[in-house]
Design an enzyme around this catalytic site. Structure first.
Site, short mmCIF file in Angstrom:
data_model
loop_
_atom_site.label_atom_id
_atom_site.label_comp_id
_atom_site.label_asym_id
_atom_site.label_seq_id
_atom_site.Cartn_x
_atom_site.Cartn_y
_atom_site.Cartn_z
N LYS A 114 8.07 3.05 11.33
CA LYS A 114 7.28 1.77 11.51
C LYS A 114 7.88 0.92 10.48
O LYS A 114 7.94 -0.34 10.35
CB LYS A 114 5.72 1.74 11.61
CG LYS A 114 5.36 2.49 12.92
CD LYS A 114 5.30 1.42 14.02
CE LYS A 114 4.34 2.00 15.25
NZ LYS A 114 4.70 1.20 16.26
N ALA B 202 0.90 -1.19 -0.12
CA ALA B 202 0.18 -0.28 -0.09
C ALA B 202 1.01 1.28 -0.13
O ALA B 202 1.73 1.19 0.58
CB ALA B 202 -0.87 0.09 1.12
N SER C 232 3.50 -6.93 1.65
CA SER C 232 2.46 -6.39 2.74
C SER C 232 1.09 -6.48 1.89
O SER C 232 0.76 -7.45 1.88
CB SER C 232 3.07 -4.58 2.83
OG SER C 232 2.36 -3.81 3.74
N HIS D 5 10.39 -3.50 7.75
CA HIS D 5 9.25 -3.78 6.86
C HIS D 5 9.42 -3.63 5.38
O HIS D 5 8.72 -4.07 4.35
CB HIS D 5 7.91 -3.01 7.06
CG HIS D 5 6.78 -3.20 6.45
ND1 HIS D 5 6.02 -4.41 6.58
CD2 HIS D 5 5.94 -2.79 5.46
CE1 HIS D 5 4.95 -4.47 6.04
NE2 HIS D 5 4.73 -3.40 5.19
N ASP E 120 10.20 -6.45 11.73
CA ASP E 120 9.26 -5.64 11.09
C ASP E 120 8.24 -5.02 12.13
O ASP E 120 7.82 -5.81 13.28
CB ASP E 120 8.31 -6.49 10.18
CG ASP E 120 7.06 -5.67 9.42
OD1 ASP E 120 6.88 -4.73 9.69
OD2 ASP E 120 6.75 -6.31 8.38
N LEU F 221 15.86 -16.53 -4.90
CA LEU F 221 16.75 -17.40 -6.10
C LEU F 221 16.61 -18.84 -5.36
O LEU F 221 16.33 -19.63 -6.17
CB LEU F 221 18.23 -16.94 -5.97
CG LEU F 221 18.46 -15.53 -6.91
CD1 LEU F 221 19.90 -15.35 -6.63
CD2 LEU F 221 17.85 -15.88 -8.22
#
Length: 265
Positions: free
Chosen positions: A164, A18, A86, A243, A215, A258
């Site tokens: 954050k 987002a 996310s 994050h 995160d 990979l």
């Protein structure tokens, strides 16, 4: 981790979260291509350099259309590894539901991952319920859409970005994000009315969850709850990643992808 040798080139499709866009993958795209892989980093609707505004997007399906169109246009004999970051995990899930035959594996990178038991909105609703309003800091929310199809826009504030999302990223990447992020939406209202994902579609595609242990936006505890809730067995972890692992730990993420490609292609 050492990746197994790839028998042939893998086509990775990178789906942003987002408020972000294809630009957020710039470090990872270069590394994967340098390793001989094919990479498509795309902008979802009203994201990145797309001209449409989020207020002009009426549904989550419409928001996902750039990804769905890419899969439709693939040659019949070509499959891809899709990486959803996310909120992009839900775009990935919709793509897997509609075109499972086109996807070798779906990689949920510290991402929202739905199940087939609940509505597609379930994990985001759970996240919202467990996240106090104060945790959003200076993020802005605003209503849009129609009376019959209401939605809520979301625009990350600078404090939220720095504390954050990007707390372990180079300061240059934080500044890039401040300049390029755009209003988005969690599409909870629309996803709560959508049909459940299915065993024949979404769940038929191999799924890998990549945990990022530092995160602060989608905390490790919630990541692991989604893994258990979704019944995913293949789990990898990137230590010291916030994050935005594509920016804070691009080399480690490249090696991780990979390895996944070598296992499933």
């Amino acid at each position: 981790m050492a990746a197994l040798p790839l028998k042939e080139q893998t086509h990775f499709v990178l789906v942003h979260g987002a408020c972000h866009g294809a630009w957020s993958w710039y470090k990872l795209k270069l590394r994967l291509e340098s390793a001989g892989q094919r990479v498509t980093a795309l902008d979802l609707a009203a994201s990145g350099i797309k001209t449409k505004a989020i207020e002009d997007v009426g549904s989550f399906h419409e928001y996902t259309e750039p990804l769905l169109e890419l899969l439709v246009k693939l040659p019949p004999d070509q499959k891809v590894v899709i990486v959803g970051h996310s909120l992009g995990g839900l775009n990935l899930a919709l793509a897997m539901e509609k075109y499972p035959e086109k996807v070798v594996a779906g990689v949920f990178l510290t991402a929202f991952m739905p199940d087939i038991t609940h509505k597609p909105s379930y994990v985001v609703e759970q996240y919202s319920a467990r996240t106090p309003a104060s945790e959003w800091l200076d993020t802005q929310f605003a209503p849009f859409g129609s009376v019959n199809a209401p939605l809520t826009s979301m625009f990350f504030g600078h404090k939220f970005l720095s504390s954050k999302l990007y707390q372990l990223c180079p300061i240059e990447d934080l500044e890039l994000a401040k300049a390029l992020i755009r209003p988005s939406s969690l599409f909870i209202e629309d996803l709560s009315k959508a049909k459940n994902f299915s065993k024949q579609g979404f769940e038929s595609v191999p799924r890998v969850y990549v945990v990022c242990d530092e995160d602060l936006a989608i905390p490790g505890e919630f990541q692991r709850w989604m893994i258990e809730n979704g019944g995913v067995k293949d789990v990898m972890e990137i230590e010291g990643a916030d994050h935005m692992p594509m920016l804070s730990k691009p080399n480690e993420l490249c090696d991780c992808l990979l390895h996944i490609a070598s296992k499933y292609t």
